[in-house]
Design an enzyme around this catalytic site. Structure first.
Site, PDB file in Angstrom:
ATOM      1  N   GLY A 263       0.813  -1.325   0.112  1.00  0.00           N
ATOM      2  CA  GLY A 263       0.030   0.096   0.089  1.00  0.00           C
ATOM      3  C   GLY A 263       0.921   1.263   0.098  1.00  0.00           C
ATOM      4  N   MET A 265       4.711   2.986   2.006  1.00  0.00           N
ATOM      5  CA  MET A 265       6.059   2.865   2.787  1.00  0.00           C
ATOM      6  C   MET A 265       6.399   4.028   3.559  1.00  0.00           C
ATOM      7  SD  MET A 265       8.200   0.626   3.632  1.00  0.00           S
ATOM      8  CE  MET A 265       9.499   1.268   5.018  1.00  0.00           C
ATOM      9  N   GLU A 300       1.043   5.874   7.525  1.00  0.00           N
ATOM     10  CA  GLU A 300       2.434   6.260   7.310  1.00  0.00           C
ATOM     11  C   GLU A 300       3.146   7.131   7.900  1.00  0.00           C
ATOM     12  OE1 GLU A 300       3.571   3.531   5.895  1.00  0.00           O
ATOM     13  OE2 GLU A 300       1.953   2.746   5.059  1.00  0.00           O
ATOM     14  N   HIS A 303       3.911   6.438  11.642  1.00  0.00           N
ATOM     15  CA  HIS A 303       5.387   5.621  11.542  1.00  0.00           C
ATOM     16  C   HIS A 303       6.460   6.490  11.835  1.00  0.00           C
ATOM     17  CE1 HIS A 303       4.593   1.441  10.988  1.00  0.00           C
ATOM     18  NE2 HIS A 303       4.108   1.509   9.946  1.00  0.00           N
ATOM     19  N   GLU A 322       4.028  -2.165  13.465  1.00  0.00           N
ATOM     20  CA  GLU A 322       2.787  -2.537  12.894  1.00  0.00           C
ATOM     21  C   GLU A 322       1.584  -2.440  13.694  1.00  0.00           C
ATOM     22  OE1 GLU A 322       2.796  -1.259   9.881  1.00  0.00           O
ATOM     23  OE2 GLU A 322       4.851  -1.702   9.355  1.00  0.00           O
TER      24      GLU A 322
HETATM   25 ZN   LIG Z   1       3.141   0.160   8.448  1.00  0.00          ZN
END
Ligand SMILES: [Zn+2]
Length: 872
Positions: A263, A265, A300, A303, A322
């Protein structure tokens, strides 16, 4: 098949060397790219004082190698297909290395590759080793400088992580220099070069710093980036308010790429996205896709802290980043849209996909013990079950303690690579709660089953619930222990929720029971009427519950329960009872009547309830979930029962469905959450109506298709027509018109592929084979493979499980071919065949035969692991 090596968590050792600084120079040439690296290496005091340096590297041509100023001779080093070993290195030195790679030939889309005219990278998990020799493991964090060189005029955009230091032209070359001040592992490295348009905006952080926001796409897609930009700004603000996390670099960049295995990064400061997860425009994007863009942008971005600033020590800890980040994005989406519907979507995914994974050959814990190929572990267990584990921790701690615990986690481990245990440790320290038993959620695989029985003593006004937990064995783990399960419960009387009293203590109308033993009985006191238990409220733990609901209890919960998930779940249970009776050939009259009346009542109350919740309550349990209820499921019987019930509901409720469809027309305008909700309910009603052989309903769909001013309405009408058995001629016309209109929009063409591949009747296999030869199909593009092959195998249960078994063979042949180009995608496409053990002997044998046919091929490591585990 020869077996690749297995990596074990128990074998983890600290790296022998650390890389303080990484300086990379990329010279982009037509046909090849030269990569020069200067790595400042220093021996790790925690290592074993090994004499040699061993670096990872695959598919690299080594052009030059030196230590400090000394060029190395052939006897100073050795290369293998996986490594470079440099003998007898000093304590501290600079390694100079030059390699040549071929991005144009990289069809695996891992490392540096070409997508159209653009260069881009995908390094997680182990792609960086296809760019240069390196310690390609997440616990080696380094400060990166990157120089990109290309002939001047070739690319307008040349990007890497961090801040741009300089951008100059010299001797006919454009040279762009980037510096990322934050230490990071190599999997977060990114590089992009191409001719891209850019949408810019700014964000002021809570401490007052200005951040430049940029979204890069092909010029034709620039008008489709505004929603992603708004979503990004919302996500940045939400993370400041909810977690106190502020963005750290001067700019944040997103690049949209057509050919992408996943999907998106989260590369530091330079996120790379599949176009499907960033581009959005009302004319060409459905509401569901809008929400997906918002969720993935947030994921994202989040993250940057949960993954980048604090990263994973090794890939066994993948859920550390995750699981936490999926939990964060799920809460963000719940805050932005309908919380109840988001919870239902999450629970539905866990039940119909993660529980199936748990019951199959690839079952693994949230923190696995071993893998052959880490790419195979980007699973629903690591992501979604991992997120449920974090959610349980957050609920056990409560909001205030959970926030203090995450603050501690981010500050204590900033700039470090850590483990799931380190995360739980912070939760434990802040709360003072003993989480020893809770930690089993990370190490024990499988779905816990809760058998629940109850009794009501009217004289003593006592209601008792007895809960027995048991986790079935999974491959390599036969003995299971009791888990700590937070079990949110309420009791419903005739008029609504009853007050709860346990051991003389008043618990309000909802309480979380801590289920920690194999068997526990909870006694509720002062219960004045036989209640309907509302169990596992808000899906408070990823477990299966078995409780024998009486029909009136389900009716009560469907109408009264204040918890959206439980309302939906009560409806699912009622539908499941009707479907299973039909599959098992049992008399079903009473149950069917109760179901029809329950839906009738809901539809009548549409004006007083969340339309999005009502729409999800109308959808029947999916086939995969129904199959998982049987030891040996008959897929044909399941599909038939489901179609029959759909038809019956449509026939009995057509007046109410039609009324709903018509009355909500005005509310379903625009992009607001209520408008989206109204659209979802109208389109659910339309899909039901199209089950009937009725020219009026067909013309409604036809009108909606022709007059739609947004993609949700246009595509929903198209799908209803294509999937209805009685609308073939109109559907063909609509398909043609749709293609004519949208042939230049790649993402819309993918939907056009998908709607045909998922049609539940007719010779779809033949049509899928034809689609593979359509001029818009491209077998190298993962989105196209997902739109045709994966859609057919995963979302067309009825046709994929056709009793001839031809679809199984077709999938195996396709996968064998794809594996030669792109092992990651091939391995993911295989999933439906790995569920062979769920089905009746006839189907199971055919599925196994298809799997066995794959062993005749030279398989990638990715495929070898899944095929061998599935057959063993
Ligand atoms: Zn992820």
């Amino acid at each position: 098949m020869s077996s690749p090596t297995v990596t074990y968590l128990a074998d983890y050792r600290a790296p022998e060397f650390l890389i303080e600084k990484t300086h990379l120079t990329f010279e982009l040439h037509e046909g090849y790219t030269d990569v020069s690296s200067q790595l400042t290496l220093v021996r790790n005091p925690q290592g074993t004082q090994a004499a040699h340096l061993v670096l990872h590297g695959e598919q690299l041509e080594l052009l030059a190698l030196a230590i400090d100023e000394r060029t190395l001779n052939a006897e100073d080093y050795q290369t293998t297909p996986l490594n470079l070993t440099v003998y007898n290195v000093p304590e501290r030195f600079v390694l100079h290395c030059k390699t040549r790679i071929y991005p144009e030939k990289n069809t695996a889309l891992e490392g540096l590759y070409r997508s159209g005219g653009m260069y881009c990278t995908q390094c997680e998990a182990e792609g960086f080793r296809k760019i240069t020799y390196y310690l390609d493991r997440p616990d080696v964090m380094s400060e990166f400088e990157t120089v990109i060189i290309a002939q001047a005029g070739t690319f307008s955009t040349m990007l890497s992580n961090g801040n741009c230091v300089s951008d100059t032209v010299r001797d006919g070359n454009r040279i762009v220099h980037w510096h990322d001040p934050f230490k990071k592992p190599s999997y977060l490295f990114a590089l992009v070069a191409g001719n891209l348009a850019c949408l810019e905006d700014h964000f002021t952080t809570q401490s007052g710093r200005q951040v430049l926001l940029q979204i890069y796409t092909e010029a034709k897609d620039q008008d489709k980036c505004h929603f992603a930009m708004q979503s990004l700004k919302k996500a940045m603000r939400w993370d400041e308010q909810t977690y106190g996390r502020e963005y750290d670099l001067d700019r944040f960049m997103i690049v949209a790429v057509d050919d992408f295995n996943m999907g998106a990064m989260e590369n530091k400061g330079l996120n790379i996205f599949n176009t499907a997860c960033v581009l959005a425009h009302p004319a060409s994007t459905t509401d569901a896709a809008f929400q997906r863009v918002e969720g993935v942008i947030a994921h994202e971005y989040f993250h940057n802290w949960s993954g980048n600033r604090v990263t994973c020590r090794d890939w066994f800890q993948l859920s550390l980043k995750e699981g936490l980040t999926v939990y964060r994005d799920s809460e963000f989406s719940a805050d932005m849209n309908s919380r109840a519907v988001k919870r239902i979507e999450d629970a539905n995914l866990i039940r119909s996909v993660q529980f199936v994974e748990d019951a199959g050959p690839m079952a693994h814990p949230v923190r696995p013990d071993s893998y052959m190929e880490i790419s195979n572990f980007y699973t629903v267990t690591i992501y979604e079950k991992g997120a449920e584990v974090v959610r349980m921790l957050a609920n056990i701690l409560g909001p205030e303690q959970y926030r203090r615990a995450t603050d501690l986690y981010f500050s204590r481990f900033d700039g470090q690579a850590v483990t799931c245990d380190d995360f739980v440790q912070c939760m434990e320290e802040v709360s003072g709660k003993d989480l020893q038993q809770f930690r089993l959620w990370y190490s024990q695989a499988g779905t816990p089953h809760l058998q629940i029985s109850d009794s009501f003593d009217a004289d003593r006004q006592q209601y008792s619930l007895t809960i027995r937990q048991h986790t079935p064995a999974t491959p390599g783990q036969t003995e299971k222990k009791a888990l700590h399960i937070p079990f949110k419960t309420a009791l419903y009387g005739d008029k609504g929720a009853l007050p709860l009293t346990i051991n003389g203590q008043n618990k309000g109308t909802e309480t979380t029971l801590d289920i920690c033993q194999d068997q526990q009985t909870i006694v509720f006191e002062q219960v004045t009427e036989a209640p309907a238990p509302s169990l596992l409220r808000s899906f408070s733990a990823p477990v299966k519950i078995f409780y024998d609901y009486q029909l009136p209890q389900l009716q009560r919960l469907i109408l009264l329960d204040s918890d959206g998930f439980c309302r939906w779940d009560a409806m699912q249970s009622l539908m499941r009872i009707v479907l299973c009776n039909a599959i098992d050939g049992k008399d079903n009259h009473t149950e069917q009547t109760v179901l029809i009346e329950a839906i009738r009542q809901l539809l009548a109350s549409h004006s007083t309830m969340d339309a999005a919740l009502l729409a999800s309550m109308l959808s029947l349990p999916n086939e995969q979930y129904l199959a998982s209820l049987y030891a040996k499921a008959d897929p044909v019987a399941i599909s038939q029962a489901r179609t029959q019930l759909q038809n019956q509901l449509a026939a009995e409720l057509q007046t109410e469905l039609l009324h709903c469809y018509q009355i909500l027309q005005d509310q379903a305008q625009g992009l607001s959450a209520p408008a989206m909700a109204a659209r979802s309910l109208r389109n659910a009603a339309l899909a039901y109506l199209l089950q009937l052989d009725n020219a009026h309903y067909r013309s409604l769909a036809q009108q909606q298709f022709a007059q739609a001013d947004n993609m949700t309405n246009q595509f929903s009408a198209l799908r209803a027509l294509v999937h209805a058995e009685h609308a073939h001629a109109i559907a063909q016309e609509a398909l043609q018109a749709f293609y004519q209109q949208w042939q230049h929009e790649t993402l819309v063409v993918n939907m056009w592929f998908q709607v045909q591949a998922t049609r539940p009747w007719g010779n779809v296999l033949q049509e899928v084979q034809n689609l593979l030869h359509h001029k818009a199909f491209d077998a190298r593009n993962p989105n196209k493979l997902r739109a045709v092959i994966a859609a057919f195998a995963n979302q067309n249960f009825a046709r994929f499980h056709d009793k001839s078994g031809k679809a199984y063979q077709f999938l195996a042949e396709q996968i064998a071919d794809i594996d030669q180009r792109n092992p990651q995608i091939a391995s993911r496409l295989l999933t439906p065949l790995t569920h062979w053990h769920q089905f009746t002997d006839t189907h199971a044998t055919l599925m196994r035969t298809a799997l066995e046919s794959l062993t005749q091929h030279e398989l990638s490591k990715d495929m070898y692991e899944v095929v061998s585990k599935s057959l063993s």
